[in-house]
Write an enzyme that holds these catalytic residues in place. Sequence first.
Site, PDB file in Angstrom:
ATOM      1  N   GLU A 102       0.851  -1.193   0.000  1.00 40.75           N
ATOM      2  CA  GLU A 102       0.000   0.000   0.000  1.00 40.75           C
ATOM      3  C   GLU A 102       0.888   1.243   0.000  1.00 40.75           C
ATOM      4  O   GLU A 102       1.927   1.273   0.678  1.00 40.75           O
ATOM      5  CB  GLU A 102      -0.902  -0.018   1.241  1.00 40.75           C
ATOM      6  CG  GLU A 102      -1.660   1.255   1.531  1.00 40.75           C
ATOM      7  CD  GLU A 102      -2.600   1.654   0.422  1.00 40.75           C
ATOM      8  OE1 GLU A 102      -2.589   2.847   0.056  1.00 40.75           O
ATOM      9  OE2 GLU A 102      -3.337   0.781  -0.074  1.00 40.75           O
ATOM     10  N   CYS A 126     -14.334  -1.198  -7.564  1.00 39.78           N
ATOM     11  CA  CYS A 126     -15.407  -0.234  -7.317  1.00 39.78           C
ATOM     12  C   CYS A 126     -15.839   0.453  -8.609  1.00 39.78           C
ATOM     13  O   CYS A 126     -16.623   1.394  -8.583  1.00 39.78           O
ATOM     14  CB  CYS A 126     -14.970   0.813  -6.292  1.00 39.78           C
ATOM     15  SG  CYS A 126     -13.533   1.780  -6.798  1.00 39.78           S
TER      16      CYS A 126
END
Length: 374
Positions: A261, A333
Amino acid sequence: MQCSYFDAARCRSCTLMGQPYAAQLAGKERHCRDLLADHRDIAWLPPVASRESGYRNKAKMVVAGTVDAPTLGILDRDGRGVDLRACGLCTPGLQAVLPTLAAFVTRARLTPYDVPRRRGELKYLLVTESPDGELMLRFVLRSEEPLGRLRKHLPALRRELPQLRVVSVNLQPEHKAVLEGEREIVLTEQATLPMRVNGIALHLRPQSFFQTNTDVAAALYRQGREWVEELAPASVWDLYCGVGGFALHAAAGGRDVLGIETSREAVASGRLSAREAGLDRVRFEAGDATAFALGAQAPPELVIVNPPRRGIGPELSGWLEAAPVRHVVYSSCNAASLARDLAAIPSLRPLRARVLDMFPQTSHYEVMVLLERA
């Protein structure tokens, strides 16, 4: 769901407001199936529904008006505040505290930022509620000028709202459409908000991302865990791992799990969660997902990707196409970017897919796809 703000045309953010929820959910699945129509062998699992209202665990409130009469909500086209503190999408816990926070703005003399005139200090209130009912409160300020007053009145606010666990100030000095700045000042002894999901405490720091809908996020992570446990890989990468939801749920069966990340705050959160859970074979590293994959010496057996709306892009798609990765779990998404990415990795065949309704009353949703190398 009925919304007085929508009916009065004060807020039209929820583009599906007024449509029966069953029709909303069916329309989202139909939209996703249409975008992935080239993959005819996909087995579609039943969509995951959400509560129609009261599901948002985070309130992002623009602060406007005056110090004696602040509004918490959005801005109209002229830059004036529209108060939405009774927004029905927010959890009851968030709705309950917003009047108290509005009163605090007045008491601490936190002058709302006037966008047209470029004056004032307080730009946003960002409030997150955990499944345990605890709160993280962030004040987005233009400068440190109000910091002394905020510190002075904070003890009284914490007495009024004992559920406040984390309070911080984010500094955003620039006049542009950016929600927050880089610098964060934590004002409480606690620096993380535990988001307990499926028995796992995910630690959320002020600048870390967490899914908006806690119940559907729990279903998302359960689905990922189910697929990983079924395939039983010895090694897993969780790319774009955030605070580690997928990585921590994949940590079973003695497998090695690595989360990547860009946000160092999120990486610190993931490490804390893994340490508390005693998961010594789960690691988190800060870095760009694509750069990490391209530079790695040995790929894992399974890769989980949960990218932003733009998708994983051509470079990471090319790496996945060429690497000997056996399976991919792709959580998206944005089904349009997902479809583009799947077209770029034809060697990985979609086996199963599932729509999860993370955002009722809007056209947005999450979709998960399990891919297997042909």
